[in-house]
Design a protein around this motif. Structure first.
Motif, PDB file in Angstrom:
ATOM      1  N   ILE A   1      17.200 -73.089  26.198  1.00  0.00           N
ATOM      2  CA  ILE A   1      17.138 -72.288  27.054  1.00  0.00           C
ATOM      3  C   ILE A   1      16.498 -71.056  26.994  1.00  0.00           C
ATOM      4  CG2 ILE A   1      19.399 -71.173  26.673  1.00  0.00           C
ATOM      5  CD1 ILE A   1      19.829 -71.344  29.946  1.00  0.00           C
ATOM      6  N   SER A   2      16.593 -70.214  25.897  1.00  0.00           N
ATOM      7  CA  SER A   2      15.909 -69.040  25.541  1.00  0.00           C
ATOM      8  C   SER A   2      14.426 -69.265  25.489  1.00  0.00           C
ATOM      9  CB  SER A   2      16.287 -68.736  24.038  1.00  0.00           C
ATOM     10  OG  SER A   2      17.923 -68.314  23.920  1.00  0.00           O
TER      11      SER A   2
ATOM     12  N   LEU B   1      12.687 -71.813  27.208  1.00  0.00           N
ATOM     13  CA  LEU B   1      12.469 -71.660  28.869  1.00  0.00           C
ATOM     14  C   LEU B   1      12.412 -70.191  29.615  1.00  0.00           C
ATOM     15  CD1 LEU B   1      14.500 -74.948  29.599  1.00  0.00           C
ATOM     16  CD2 LEU B   1      12.277 -74.619  29.162  1.00  0.00           C
ATOM     17  N   ARG B   2      13.550 -69.437  29.016  1.00  0.00           N
ATOM     18  CA  ARG B   2      13.656 -68.083  29.646  1.00  0.00           C
ATOM     19  C   ARG B   2      12.335 -67.010  29.229  1.00  0.00           C
ATOM     20  NH1 ARG B   2      19.202 -65.948  28.555  1.00  0.00           N
ATOM     21  NH2 ARG B   2      18.255 -63.805  29.528  1.00  0.00           N
ATOM     22  N   SER B   3      11.647 -67.630  28.340  1.00  0.00           N
ATOM     23  CA  SER B   3      10.618 -66.882  27.926  1.00  0.00           C
ATOM     24  C   SER B   3       9.414 -66.570  28.862  1.00  0.00           C
ATOM     25  CB  SER B   3      10.033 -67.368  26.609  1.00  0.00           C
ATOM     26  OG  SER B   3       9.146 -68.378  26.670  1.00  0.00           O
ATOM     27  N   GLU B   4       9.633 -67.164  29.768  1.00  0.00           N
ATOM     28  CA  GLU B   4       8.557 -66.969  30.963  1.00  0.00           C
ATOM     29  C   GLU B   4       7.123 -67.578  30.581  1.00  0.00           C
ATOM     30  OE1 GLU B   4       8.241 -63.332  32.615  1.00  0.00           O
ATOM     31  OE2 GLU B   4      10.409 -63.388  33.603  1.00  0.00           O
TER      32      GLU B   4
ATOM     33  N   VAL C   1      24.373 -68.850  28.801  1.00  0.00           N
ATOM     34  CA  VAL C   1      24.075 -67.711  28.197  1.00  0.00           C
ATOM     35  C   VAL C   1      23.473 -67.959  26.829  1.00  0.00           C
ATOM     36  CG1 VAL C   1      24.172 -65.224  27.857  1.00  0.00           C
ATOM     37  CG2 VAL C   1      25.235 -66.336  29.841  1.00  0.00           C
TER      38      VAL C   1
ATOM     39  N   ARG D   1      16.089 -74.339  36.590  1.00  0.00           N
ATOM     40  CA  ARG D   1      16.127 -72.690  36.582  1.00  0.00           C
ATOM     41  C   ARG D   1      14.932 -72.137  36.401  1.00  0.00           C
ATOM     42  NH1 ARG D   1      16.166 -68.226  37.314  1.00  0.00           N
ATOM     43  NH2 ARG D   1      17.520 -66.622  37.111  1.00  0.00           N
ATOM     44  N   TYR D   2      14.568 -72.500  35.344  1.00  0.00           N
ATOM     45  CA  TYR D   2      13.307 -71.763  34.753  1.00  0.00           C
ATOM     46  C   TYR D   2      11.812 -72.108  34.655  1.00  0.00           C
ATOM     47  CZ  TYR D   2      17.156 -68.904  33.055  1.00  0.00           C
ATOM     48  OH  TYR D   2      18.201 -68.009  32.729  1.00  0.00           O
TER      49      TYR D   2
ATOM     50  N   GLU E   1      18.692 -76.364  33.107  1.00  0.00           N
ATOM     51  CA  GLU E   1      18.054 -75.384  32.459  1.00  0.00           C
ATOM     52  C   GLU E   1      16.478 -75.303  32.791  1.00  0.00           C
ATOM     53  OE1 GLU E   1      20.688 -75.078  28.515  1.00  0.00           O
ATOM     54  OE2 GLU E   1      18.661 -76.013  28.272  1.00  0.00           O
TER      55      GLU E   1
ATOM     56  N   PRO F   1      18.000 -63.968  23.471  1.00  0.00           N
ATOM     57  CA  PRO F   1      16.514 -64.130  23.836  1.00  0.00           C
ATOM     58  C   PRO F   1      15.763 -64.737  22.556  1.00  0.00           C
ATOM     59  CG  PRO F   1      17.069 -61.877  24.475  1.00  0.00           C
ATOM     60  CD  PRO F   1      18.320 -62.469  23.651  1.00  0.00           C
TER      61      PRO F   1
END
Length: 247
Positions: A211-212, A214-217, A109, A236-237, A233, A112
């Motif tokens: 990872i943040s 990658l999670r930004s889309e 976790v 996952r994204y 990571e 962002p």
């Protein structure tokens, strides 16, 4: 030494001593290598971290060995092993023991990117992004930097020809021993005009967790070194995730 560790030590050594990949019978010219490998294995058997790990595992599962590989096929009763992978992204094993549970990808976790680096977050939203992050320990010399820079240059050129809007975020670790100027010149030469373009951002440190990003889309491709965190990571994204393992 733990009173019952003797068998653990011998079992551990028997399991790993065949992992040299040297041909057998060992050719004469490879005998020095075989001798060196044997010496290193013996050092590991006496290593205090290995011994401590073996003792801890032995106490936890009541088995006289320290090898996780053996736990996969000879587990103590009731043991469940949780893996951070899943059957779709792992090797295609024909047999998976019932006590091994793949429930991944398991990732950390993190805050962002908008909170930790607002400027980068705004830049990421401009275009679909290719994220190059080869870990904390990979440091390319001038030649390797030049080759990767040329690949980025080619990618941006092809995207422009195809009228595709993409950009590149490249985390490039600083070269050791005063070689930074060589790195910079290699990038500048290979990029041939792209280096100062707003479509590429090269940094030696990230204020936010990978990872943040990658999670930004906004990341369409993650180029990484194949480390566990980077791999899971990306799984996952991100859809595209080519791997560049260090030499």
């Amino acid at each position: 030494m733990h009173p019952s560790y003797g068998s653990c030590e011998l079992t551990w050594f028997r399991i790993y001593r065949c992992a040299s990949l040297l041909p057998y019978p060992v050719p004469f010219y490879l005998r020095p290598a075989a001798w060196y490998i044997q010496k290193q294995y013996m050092k590991l058997v006496k290593d205090q971290w290995v011994i401590g790990h073996a003792m801890n595992m032995q106490e936890k599962i009541n088995k006289p060995y320290s090898d996780w590989g053996r736990v996969s096929y000879d587990p103590p009763k009731g043991l469940k092993i949780i893996l951070p992978s899943n059957s779709h992204n792992d090797f295609p094993f024909s047999v998976v023991p019932d006590h091994i549970v793949s429930c991944g990808p398991i990732v950390r976790v993190a805050k962002p990117v908008e909170e930790t680096d607002p400027d980068l977050a705004a830049w990421l939203k401009r275009r679909p992004t290719v994220f190059i992050n080869l870990g904390s320990h990979v440091i390319h010399d001038k030649n390797a930097t030049s080759e990767l820079s040329a690949a980025v240059h080619s990618l941006l050129d092809e995207a422009r020809k195809a009228k595709q809007e993409i950009q590149v975020l490249w985390k490039m670790n600083k070269s050791a021993g005063g070689q930074e100027e060589g790195q910079k010149s290699a990038v500048s030469s290979a990029m041939n005009g792209h280096a100062d373009n707003d479509r590429i951002r090269i940094v030696d440190w990230l204020e936010t967790e990978p990872i943040s990003i990658l999670r930004s889309e906004n990341v369409i491709c993650s180029v990484n070194h194949g480390g566990a965190n980077s791999y899971f990571e990306a799984v996952r994204y991100v859809t595209l995730r080519p791997t560049c393992p260090p030499a």
